[in-house]
Design an enzyme around this catalytic site. Structure first.
Site, PDB file in Angstrom:
ATOM      1  N   GLN A  46       0.829  -0.096   3.438  1.00 45.31           N
ATOM      2  CA  GLN A  46       2.285  -0.190   3.388  1.00 45.31           C
ATOM      3  C   GLN A  46       2.831  -0.765   4.688  1.00 45.31           C
ATOM      4  O   GLN A  46       2.187  -0.667   5.742  1.00 45.31           O
ATOM      5  CB  GLN A  46       2.940   1.185   3.147  1.00 45.31           C
ATOM      6  CG  GLN A  46       3.070   1.571   1.695  1.00 45.31           C
ATOM      7  CD  GLN A  46       1.784   2.087   1.105  1.00 45.31           C
ATOM      8  OE1 GLN A  46       1.039   2.801   1.772  1.00 45.31           O
ATOM      9  NE2 GLN A  46       1.492   1.735  -0.140  1.00 45.31           N
ATOM     10  N   ASN A  64       4.895  -2.589  -0.220  1.00 46.99           N
ATOM     11  CA  ASN A  64       3.463  -2.566  -0.508  1.00 46.99           C
ATOM     12  C   ASN A  64       2.826  -3.883  -0.083  1.00 46.99           C
ATOM     13  O   ASN A  64       3.517  -4.881   0.167  1.00 46.99           O
ATOM     14  CB  ASN A  64       3.219  -2.345  -2.002  1.00 46.99           C
ATOM     15  CG  ASN A  64       3.534  -0.936  -2.450  1.00 46.99           C
ATOM     16  OD1 ASN A  64       3.122   0.030  -1.809  1.00 46.99           O
ATOM     17  ND2 ASN A  64       4.262  -0.815  -3.550  1.00 46.99           N
ATOM     18  N   CYS A  73       7.165   6.288   1.824  1.00 50.92           N
ATOM     19  CA  CYS A  73       5.731   6.323   2.120  1.00 50.92           C
ATOM     20  C   CYS A  73       5.524   7.430   3.144  1.00 50.92           C
ATOM     21  O   CYS A  73       6.041   7.345   4.268  1.00 50.92           O
ATOM     22  CB  CYS A  73       5.254   4.981   2.677  1.00 50.92           C
ATOM     23  SG  CYS A  73       3.572   5.023   3.335  1.00 50.92           S
ATOM     24  N   ASN A 150       8.700   7.894  -5.624  1.00 47.87           N
ATOM     25  CA  ASN A 150       7.865   6.907  -6.309  1.00 47.87           C
ATOM     26  C   ASN A 150       7.045   7.663  -7.356  1.00 47.87           C
ATOM     27  O   ASN A 150       6.852   8.871  -7.250  1.00 47.87           O
ATOM     28  CB  ASN A 150       6.973   6.131  -5.314  1.00 47.87           C
ATOM     29  CG  ASN A 150       6.322   7.029  -4.281  1.00 47.87           C
ATOM     30  OD1 ASN A 150       6.182   8.225  -4.478  1.00 47.87           O
ATOM     31  ND2 ASN A 150       5.908   6.459  -3.166  1.00 47.87           N
ATOM     32  N   GLU A 201      -3.587   3.581  -5.478  1.00 48.65           N
ATOM     33  CA  GLU A 201      -2.202   3.468  -5.061  1.00 48.65           C
ATOM     34  C   GLU A 201      -1.543   2.250  -5.696  1.00 48.65           C
ATOM     35  O   GLU A 201      -2.091   1.143  -5.669  1.00 48.65           O
ATOM     36  CB  GLU A 201      -2.123   3.367  -3.529  1.00 48.65           C
ATOM     37  CG  GLU A 201      -0.764   3.695  -2.971  1.00 48.65           C
ATOM     38  CD  GLU A 201      -0.843   3.997  -1.486  1.00 48.65           C
ATOM     39  OE1 GLU A 201      -0.125   4.895  -1.036  1.00 48.65           O
ATOM     40  OE2 GLU A 201      -1.624   3.345  -0.769  1.00 48.65           O
ATOM     41  N   GLY A 211       0.247   9.830   1.948  1.00 41.67           N
ATOM     42  CA  GLY A 211       1.085  11.001   2.109  1.00 41.67           C
ATOM     43  C   GLY A 211       1.811  11.388   0.839  1.00 41.67           C
ATOM     44  O   GLY A 211       1.777  12.551   0.405  1.00 41.67           O
ATOM     45  N   SER A 212       2.477  10.426   0.218  1.00 40.59           N
ATOM     46  CA  SER A 212       3.247  10.757  -0.984  1.00 40.59           C
ATOM     47  C   SER A 212       2.330  11.122  -2.140  1.00 40.59           C
ATOM     48  O   SER A 212       2.666  11.998  -2.956  1.00 40.59           O
ATOM     49  CB  SER A 212       4.175   9.592  -1.372  1.00 40.59           C
ATOM     50  OG  SER A 212       3.445   8.443  -1.729  1.00 40.59           O
TER      51      SER A 212
END
Length: 267
Positions: A46, A64, A73, A150, A201, A211-212
């Site tokens: 990212q 992205n 993110c 997201n 991802e 992380g997300s």
């Protein structure tokens, strides 16, 4: 013209930060895609762009590697917070993202904690193409879905090694059920406080961490009654901690490290 950047990572989940405070945002979708190319550009999962903000320490926009935009993110937010905390010699700040205002703090051991907001479970919030029970989607394996700003789709599996993430991940990411595509998680539960996670991802492919995605995986596990409120998430690149009380905001805690800084031509 040259564009300055800082390359960082969170347990191998790599990202680039461009500081555009006090200047015009130079990053477009095409520029993000050029920078994200691991052979011809800088390479990242990212990209985070820092912008001036009236009601927070900075505004952060995310891209992205394929040039698509995203609202949040977790790893890059922690990196931006770490960088700005060092700059201001402080241990807390607030960043504005499309996800909303995110409070960030440095913990006693130097990790960065981010309040990632309240997870969303409505079919239109994720979004899905039709109204469905997001706790058990009508797909093989009955994954659960949620949004952390997201979309996330989580599979709970007995043996993580038996799943071909590189094949299953993109098939689910682009499934017609998800009009904006989705991140895909494969979770093996070690115990109620510890999971092993592999990630496909959205817009980036297999990631050493996210992380997300870590937040989404834990949230869906807690919804299913499989996990406690504080969970160690062991990804391919390292571990983070996720906390959720089942009602309010999700907290993501983990380390970030600077890799290198540089410049890249905008032409």
């Amino acid at each position: 013209m040259l564009l300055s950047f800082q390359k960082m990572h969170a347990n191998g989940d790599d990202f680039v930060i461009v500081d555009s405070r006090n200047s015009t945002n130079p990053v477009t979708s095409a520029m993000a895609q050029r920078m994200g190319d691991r052979n011809r550009g800088v390479g990242f999962n990212q990209l985070a762009v820092l912008l001036d903000c009236d009601d927070a320490d900075a505004r952060v926009m995310f891209w992205n590697a394929d040039g698509s935009a995203l609202d949040v993110c977790g790893s890059a937010t922690r990196g931006a917070a770490d960088m700005l905390m060092r700059e201001a010699n402080t241990t807390s700040l607030v960043l504005r993202t499309n996800r909303g205002l995110l409070t960030c703090e440095r913990t006693r051991n130097g990790d960065i904690s981010v309040e990632m907001g309240v997870p969303l479970f409505g079919w239109s919030d994720i979004p899905l193409v039709q109204e469905l029970d997001t706790a058990a989607l009508p797909l093989a394996g009955n994954p659960a879905a949620c949004s952390m700003g997201n979309p996330h789709c989580t599979y709970f599996v007995d043996d993580l090694a038996s799943f071909d993430v590189a094949t299953i991940g993109p098939a689910i990411e682009t499934n017609a059920l998800f009009p904006l595509k989705t991140n895909v998680h494969f979770v093996q539960i070690i115990d109620r406080t510890h999971i092993r996670l592999r990630i496909w991802e959205r817009g980036a492919g297999i990631a050493l961490g996210s992380g997300s995605c870590s937040c989404g995986a834990v949230v869906n596990g807690i919804r299913r009654g499989l996990l406690n409120s504080t969970v160690e998430v062991e990804c391919d690149g390292g571990s983070v901690t996720v906390r959720w009380d089942g009602v309010g905001a999700v907290f993501l805690i983990g380390s970030v490290e600077a890799s290198f800084s540089g410049t890249m031509s905008q032409g």
